[in-house]
Design a protein around this motif. Structure first.
Motif, PDB file in Angstrom:
ATOM      1  N   VAL A 126       0.860  -1.190   0.000  1.00  0.00           N
ATOM      2  CA  VAL A 126       0.000   0.000   0.000  1.00  0.00           C
ATOM      3  C   VAL A 126       0.894   1.237   0.000  1.00  0.00           C
ATOM      4  CG1 VAL A 126      -1.899   1.220   1.110  1.00  0.00           C
ATOM      5  CG2 VAL A 126      -1.721  -1.270   1.336  1.00  0.00           C
ATOM      6  N   ASP A 127       0.874   1.989  -1.106  1.00  0.00           N
ATOM      7  CA  ASP A 127       1.697   3.189  -1.223  1.00  0.00           C
ATOM      8  C   ASP A 127       1.112   4.052  -2.350  1.00  0.00           C
ATOM      9  OD1 ASP A 127       3.934   5.049  -1.738  1.00  0.00           O
ATOM     10  OD2 ASP A 127       5.071   3.658  -0.461  1.00  0.00           O
ATOM     11  N   GLN A 141      -0.187  -8.181  -4.360  1.00  0.00           N
ATOM     12  CA  GLN A 141      -1.185  -7.203  -4.787  1.00  0.00           C
ATOM     13  C   GLN A 141      -0.712  -5.816  -4.385  1.00  0.00           C
ATOM     14  OE1 GLN A 141      -5.347  -7.920  -4.124  1.00  0.00           O
ATOM     15  NE2 GLN A 141      -5.043 -10.142  -3.926  1.00  0.00           N
ATOM     16  N   ILE A 142      -1.108  -4.813  -5.170  1.00  0.00           N
ATOM     17  CA  ILE A 142      -0.718  -3.445  -4.883  1.00  0.00           C
ATOM     18  C   ILE A 142      -1.952  -2.565  -4.743  1.00  0.00           C
ATOM     19  CG2 ILE A 142       1.551  -3.633  -5.973  1.00  0.00           C
ATOM     20  CD1 ILE A 142       0.383  -2.314  -8.468  1.00  0.00           C
ATOM     21  N   CYS A 143      -1.796  -1.485  -3.972  1.00  0.00           N
ATOM     22  CA  CYS A 143      -2.917  -0.568  -3.722  1.00  0.00           C
ATOM     23  C   CYS A 143      -2.345   0.842  -3.564  1.00  0.00           C
ATOM     24  CB  CYS A 143      -3.664  -1.001  -2.455  1.00  0.00           C
ATOM     25  SG  CYS A 143      -4.921   0.176  -1.897  1.00  0.00           S
ATOM     26  N   ASN A 144      -2.852   1.793  -4.378  1.00  0.00           N
ATOM     27  CA  ASN A 144      -2.344   3.160  -4.286  1.00  0.00           C
ATOM     28  C   ASN A 144      -3.296   4.091  -3.531  1.00  0.00           C
ATOM     29  OD1 ASN A 144      -4.378   3.437  -6.118  1.00  0.00           O
ATOM     30  ND2 ASN A 144      -3.118   4.272  -7.781  1.00  0.00           N
ATOM     31  N   GLN A 145      -4.406   3.549  -3.059  1.00  0.00           N
ATOM     32  CA  GLN A 145      -5.371   4.331  -2.289  1.00  0.00           C
ATOM     33  C   GLN A 145      -5.699   3.585  -1.000  1.00  0.00           C
ATOM     34  OE1 GLN A 145      -8.713   4.915  -4.922  1.00  0.00           O
ATOM     35  NE2 GLN A 145      -7.730   6.627  -5.992  1.00  0.00           N
ATOM     36  N   PRO A 146      -5.216   4.070   0.139  1.00  0.00           N
ATOM     37  CA  PRO A 146      -5.437   3.355   1.401  1.00  0.00           C
ATOM     38  C   PRO A 146      -6.914   3.161   1.751  1.00  0.00           C
ATOM     39  CG  PRO A 146      -4.598   5.570   1.796  1.00  0.00           C
ATOM     40  CD  PRO A 146      -4.468   5.321   0.325  1.00  0.00           C
ATOM     41  N   GLU A 147      -7.792   3.980   1.158  1.00  0.00           N
ATOM     42  CA  GLU A 147      -9.231   3.811   1.422  1.00  0.00           C
ATOM     43  C   GLU A 147      -9.744   2.447   0.967  1.00  0.00           C
ATOM     44  OE1 GLU A 147      -7.862   6.343  -0.149  1.00  0.00           O
ATOM     45  OE2 GLU A 147      -8.099   7.998   1.288  1.00  0.00           O
ATOM     46  N   ASN A 148      -8.983   1.793   0.105  1.00  0.00           N
ATOM     47  CA  ASN A 148      -9.402   0.467  -0.390  1.00  0.00           C
ATOM     48  C   ASN A 148      -8.957  -0.686   0.519  1.00  0.00           C
ATOM     49  OD1 ASN A 148     -10.634   1.527  -2.704  1.00  0.00           O
ATOM     50  ND2 ASN A 148      -8.710   1.494  -3.872  1.00  0.00           N
ATOM     51  N   ILE A 149      -8.196  -0.369   1.553  1.00  0.00           N
ATOM     52  CA  ILE A 149      -7.670  -1.427   2.435  1.00  0.00           C
ATOM     53  C   ILE A 149      -8.778  -2.276   3.063  1.00  0.00           C
ATOM     54  CG2 ILE A 149      -6.465  -1.837   4.615  1.00  0.00           C
ATOM     55  CD1 ILE A 149      -4.540   0.389   3.879  1.00  0.00           C
TER      56      ILE A 149
END
Length: 485
Positions: free
Chosen positions: A24-25, A46-54
């Motif tokens: 997450v970054d 998996q990658i995530c660029n929006q922490p709101e999706n955690i």
């Protein structure tokens, strides 16, 4: 991006280990570099660029490790957002393994995050070898936490199952049972060893389970061992355990009952049947609070509360030739004497009603109750098998009964039980006062006249009349029904 490029052949080349990683970054370069690096070493990244999706991602999949940036957005350096999302992740999954990503100058912030529950941190720009090594350790930690949680839940379930009594419960309002309940209440919160004395079927194991249930160990396992069913050759293996190869047939390590009950309660039933030489071995274990499995060199510490029971009389237990007195002193810190059912007849009705409801439900029968004659019959019966025998008799009566009330015939009681209260031949009764003609030898009329005379003599006190006739109360009730009294 050059600081994060993948180096071929790192950490064993392309060998992968099972592990699901989430990065997450908000920096796309870091996400791409991290995924290119880690997918060579782990089964899924998996990658995530929006922490709101955690929260959504955590609801969809279990991650073995999470790489979480400390700051999101241009100019952020306080780590506040990292703290926030670390807290949210741990709220969703308290077992989550979270590794913080921080700028080189933000090490103090990352350390603070570890105090809040993060597992480790990686400083930017990172070294590929360190990232892979850190993630490998994190994945193993995550697996260990998951296994530990499963084990705790399993142990909790086993503890609940081991403490279950299948509908059996301690019942009774008699003075004797009130004394027993008082002893349980005072003894249970302590770790004192308890010896329960009583005939077969009186409910000694129920007493042991109740002590465990009211103790500080109630959320731990209750382990029951019937020593009467163990052969001498199996005693040490069952109680102390053994190592692989310790003897013929020992194909794997085995945990003994004493170790399996660690932290909980160990109930040793029929302790009075244990041979003297095995009593000595048990005494040694209880004194040292250590157990050495067969074939092992090192002793293992144990923490168990020992509850024992026996149907051997207290007098026999006091004989050195039958039972080691030093072991007895170790076991009977508190002694509970459970009286036989025949000595607490006032409890029979409440016990019977409990099992009538239980077995009527089990066999899908309509609500049933005891007839007056049936209650009188079971209250006067000596019950050589105690509560266990009464329970079985009620189960049989529920199955056989055809009406809404249970009758004496439904219980099929043995007219000649081999214990106190035995049925004996009727004593001769004078047939004077013209009760019947002296020349009348008809047995039915003689019996009816004798019963009538006994009832009148004792003002219809069934117990006294039955005693005078040499019958049990149940036998007298049957004869009274027969003759229409």
């Amino acid at each position: 991006m050059n600081s994060y490029k993948v180096v071929n052949g790192l950490c064993g080349g392309n060998v992968k280990q099972d592990g699901v990683i989430l990065i997450v970054d908000d920096d796309e370069d870091i996400l791409v570099a991290g995924k290119l690096l880690l997918k060579r070493h782990f089964s899924s990244v998996q990658i995530c660029n929006q922490p709101e999706n955690i929260p959504r991602l955590l609801s969809e999949q279990k991650f073995d490790a999470i790489l979480l940036d400390m700051n999101f957005g241009p100019g952020e350096s306080s780590g506040a957002q990292g703290y926030l999302w670390l807290e949210k992740i741990l709220e969703i999954d308290p077992q989550a393994v979270v590794i913080m990503i921080t700028a080189h100058g933000g090490v103090d912030v990352a350390v603070d995050a570890m105090k809040l529950g993060a597992t480790d941190f990686i400083a930017k720009p990172w070294q590929n070898e360190k990232v892979v090594a850190t993630l490998s350790s994190a994945v193993q930690l995550g697996r260990t936490r998951t296994e530990a949680k499963v084990l705790r839940n399993t142990n909790k379930m086993l503890a609940e199952v081991s403490g279950a009594n299948s509908g059996q419960t301690l019942l009774g309002n008699s003075t004797a049972m009130k004394t027993v309940f008082s002893l349980i209440e005072r003894t249970a919160p302590t770790d004192a060893n308890v010896l329960i004395l009583g005939e077969n079927g009186t409910g000694k194991e129920l007493i042991a389970r109740e002590i465990h249930a009211q103790s500080l160990r109630s959320n731990k396992v209750f382990m029951s061992v019937d020593l009467g069913s163990l052969s001498e050759s199996l005693f040490e293996s069952e109680l102390f355990g053994h190592k692989k190869g310790a003897f013929t047939g020992a194909k794997e390590d085995r945990v003994g009952r004493l170790q399996a009950a660690n932290g909980g309660s160990l109930f040793l039933d029929e302790i009075g049947n244990l041979p003297l030489h095995l009593q000595a071995k048990l005494l040694t274990v209880l004194e040292q609070r250590m157990v050495t499995p067969i074939g092992a060199n090192l002793a293992v510490p144990i923490d168990v509360r020992v509850i024992t029971a026996t149907n051997v009389s207290k007098q026999d237990l006091s004989l050195e030739s039958k039972f080691r007195q030093d072991l007895l002193f170790r076991l009977n810190t508190v002694e509970i004497d459970l009286p036989p059912l025949r000595k607490r007849c006032n409890d029979i009705e409440v016990i019977a009603n409990h099992y009538i409801k239980l077995y009527a439900k089990k066999y899908q029968k309509s609500d049933k109750s005891l007839s007056a004659s049936a209650l009188a019959a079971i209250e006067s019966y000596p019950w050589p098998g105690n509560v266990r025998a009464l329970r079985h008799a009620i189960e049989r009566a529920i199955i056989l009964s055809q009406g809404h009330e249970l009758e004496p015939i439904d219980f099929q009681l043995d007219p000649t039980p081999n214990q106190a209260g035995d049925v004996v031949a009727p004593a001769p009764i004078s047939l004077s006062n013209n009760a019947v003609d002296n020349d009348d030898l008809n047995l039915d009329r003689l019996e009816k006249s004798a019963i009538k005379q006994a009832l009148q003599k004792h003002h219809y006190n069934i117990s006294h009349a039955a005693k005078d006739l040499g019958l049990t109360r149940a036998a007298l009730y049957r004869r009274m029904e027969k003759h229409g009294f």
